[in-house]
Write an enzyme that holds these catalytic residues in place. Structure first.
Site, PDB file in Angstrom:
ATOM      1  N   HIS A  90      -6.770  -5.185  10.356  1.00 37.10           N
ATOM      2  CA  HIS A  90      -6.592  -4.926   8.524  1.00 37.10           C
ATOM      3  C   HIS A  90      -5.366  -5.091   8.167  1.00 37.10           C
ATOM      4  O   HIS A  90      -5.024  -5.886   9.014  1.00 37.10           O
ATOM      5  CB  HIS A  90      -7.044  -3.742   8.182  1.00 37.10           C
ATOM      6  CG  HIS A  90      -5.533  -2.439   8.882  1.00 37.10           C
ATOM      7  ND1 HIS A  90      -6.257  -2.081   9.514  1.00 37.10           N
ATOM      8  CD2 HIS A  90      -4.230  -2.598   8.907  1.00 37.10           C
ATOM      9  CE1 HIS A  90      -4.892  -0.816   9.829  1.00 37.10           C
ATOM     10  NE2 HIS A  90      -3.359  -1.845   9.615  1.00 37.10           N
ATOM     11  N   ASP A 123       0.669  -0.842   0.429  1.00 37.07           N
ATOM     12  CA  ASP A 123      -0.007   0.153  -0.056  1.00 37.07           C
ATOM     13  C   ASP A 123       1.110   1.173  -0.090  1.00 37.07           C
ATOM     14  O   ASP A 123       2.048   0.941   0.072  1.00 37.07           O
ATOM     15  CB  ASP A 123      -0.742  -0.257   1.320  1.00 37.07           C
ATOM     16  CG  ASP A 123      -0.321  -0.566   2.532  1.00 37.07           C
ATOM     17  OD1 ASP A 123       0.598  -0.587   3.408  1.00 37.07           O
ATOM     18  OD2 ASP A 123      -0.955  -1.042   3.482  1.00 37.07           O
ATOM     19  N   GLU A 151      -9.900  -1.734   5.577  1.00 39.01           N
ATOM     20  CA  GLU A 151     -10.153  -1.841   7.211  1.00 39.01           C
ATOM     21  C   GLU A 151     -11.446  -2.696   7.014  1.00 39.01           C
ATOM     22  O   GLU A 151     -12.247  -3.212   6.503  1.00 39.01           O
ATOM     23  CB  GLU A 151     -11.371  -0.157   7.135  1.00 39.01           C
ATOM     24  CG  GLU A 151      -9.866   0.759   6.701  1.00 39.01           C
ATOM     25  CD  GLU A 151      -8.801   0.797   8.464  1.00 39.01           C
ATOM     26  OE1 GLU A 151      -8.070  -0.201   8.702  1.00 39.01           O
ATOM     27  OE2 GLU A 151      -7.739   1.897   8.425  1.00 39.01           O
ATOM     28  N   ASP A 166      -6.806  -3.177  13.955  1.00 37.44           N
ATOM     29  CA  ASP A 166      -8.859  -3.748  13.621  1.00 37.44           C
ATOM     30  C   ASP A 166      -8.712  -4.607  13.295  1.00 37.44           C
ATOM     31  O   ASP A 166      -9.901  -4.484  12.147  1.00 37.44           O
ATOM     32  CB  ASP A 166      -9.593  -2.199  13.621  1.00 37.44           C
ATOM     33  CG  ASP A 166      -8.626  -1.588  12.365  1.00 37.44           C
ATOM     34  OD1 ASP A 166      -7.420  -2.589  11.715  1.00 37.44           O
ATOM     35  OD2 ASP A 166      -9.373  -0.882  11.317  1.00 37.44           O
TER      36      ASP A 166
HETATM   37  C1  F6R Z   1       1.329  -1.139   6.160  1.00 39.90           C
HETATM   38  C2  F6R Z   1       0.092  -2.356   6.409  1.00 39.90           C
HETATM   39  C3  F6R Z   1      -0.762  -2.464   7.379  1.00 39.90           C
HETATM   40  C4  F6R Z   1       0.261  -2.142   8.275  1.00 39.90           C
HETATM   41  C5  F6R Z   1      -0.735  -2.049   9.986  1.00 39.90           C
HETATM   42  C6  F6R Z   1       0.102  -2.702  10.867  1.00 39.90           C
HETATM   43  O1  F6R Z   1       2.123  -1.865   4.828  1.00 39.90           O
HETATM   44  O2  F6R Z   1      -0.571  -2.429   5.014  1.00 39.90           O
HETATM   45  O3  F6R Z   1      -1.704  -3.377   7.675  1.00 39.90           O
HETATM   46  O4  F6R Z   1       0.755  -3.751   8.072  1.00 39.90           O
HETATM   47  O5  F6R Z   1      -1.069  -1.378  10.354  1.00 39.90           O
HETATM   48  O6  F6R Z   1       1.212  -1.353  12.004  1.00 39.90           O
HETATM   49  P1  F6R Z   1       1.637  -1.920  12.399  1.00 39.90           P
HETATM   50  O7  F6R Z   1       3.338  -2.729  11.839  1.00 39.90           O
HETATM   51  O8  F6R Z   1       2.830  -0.031  12.125  1.00 39.90           O
HETATM   52  O9  F6R Z   1       1.459  -1.944  14.210  1.00 39.90           O
END
Ligand code: F6R
Length: 267
Positions: free
Chosen positions: A138, A67, A143, A136
């Protein structure tokens, strides 16, 4: 799902790096799916160390990130392109022309999404996709409520995700509201998937996606439908799992099998 509970976060990153290195050893031109955020940083550190020790080469691999934020100016330090350059690509022998992220600067974001899907297809799909998980539930920026069949598209971030990511920005107001993200359907087409979760802040999401129902309200639960998923957890992230002792029992048998001991999990 192969649920692996390791002694600490260092062990999670070592094991994740092992999986990437084994793949690149067998197939130097493999296509890797990569993630940003805090979770994979230790894995990238470990991959860079192994590169410096001459234990792995990235020269022939292709990469696709999950992303990218929409709405940040080009070169913004918190863009995921800059994150990847800073933490991984510039620190090892990646060929930057083979390293891809969704392009948030194409005038029509829908076109950027279509192109990204096309590029993944043209590369023959993703061999190993690395994932973190949001508090959450995701994966990428899919989301809660995202279609489990979704493709790369523009998504609005939830308030929770913006709050979680505010630590990387001066204030929550600076966190973008939109991102281009691979869809859950896109992620599910990877040959194998590796999800990492570290810390108690992920325990509820881990419990929900591993042991809860398959539901768009917990996007990571879609992984229950993928045949080749490895989940690496530290004890805090695993702390709410009800079947923990079973996962540990199976993992021990699996390791014995891989080490050539003649026993079988069903034996
Ligand atoms: C990042 C991504 C997100 C993260 C998720 C966890 O490319 O796609 O889904 O993997 O938000 O983020 P952290 O690792 O910062 O807790």
């Amino acid at each position: 799902m192969r649920i692996v509970i390791l002694e600490n976060q260092d062990a999670v990153h070592q094991r994740a790096a092992d999986l990437f290195c084994t793949l690149l050893d067998q197939r130097p031109d493999a296509t890797l799916g990569l993630a940003t955020g805090g979770t994979p940083l230790g894995t990238y550190e470990e991959l860079v160390s192994r590169f410096e020790e001459g234990r792995v080469s990235f020269a022939e691999c292709t990469t696709f990130n999950l992303d990218e934020y929409l709405g940040l100016p080009a070169g913004h330090p918190e863009s995921y392109l800059r994150f990847m350059e800073h933490n991984l690509f510039s620190r090892a022998n990646f060929d930057s022309s083979y390293c891809h992220l969704p392009d948030p600067h194409i005038e029509d974001p829908a076109e950027a999404c279509r192109l990204y899907e096309q590029m993944i297809d043209d590369a023959g799909g993703i061999d190993l996709q690395l994932l973190g998980i949001g508090s959450d539930g995701h994966i990428a920026f899919n989301e809660p409520g995202s279609s489990l069949a979704s493709r790369t598209r523009v998504k609005a971030l939830t308030q929770q995700t913006r709050e979680d990511n505010a630590r990387f920005f001066d204030s929550i107001d600076d966190v973008p509201t939109l991102a281009i993200t691979m869809g859950i359907g896109t992620i599910m087409e990877a040959n194998s998937i590796l999800l990492l979760a570290i810390g108690s802040g992920k325990a509820e999401a881990v419990e929900a996606f591993v042991e809860g129902p398959l539901t768009a309200q917990v996007p990571a639960s879609a992984l229950q439908m993928h045949p080749t998923v490895t989940v690496l957890l530290d004890p805090a992230a695993a702390s709410r799992l009800k079947r923990r002792s079973y996962y540990e029992y199976v993992e021990n048998l699996q390791l014995e099998l891989e080490q050539g001991v003649s026993r079988h999990p069903n034996g």
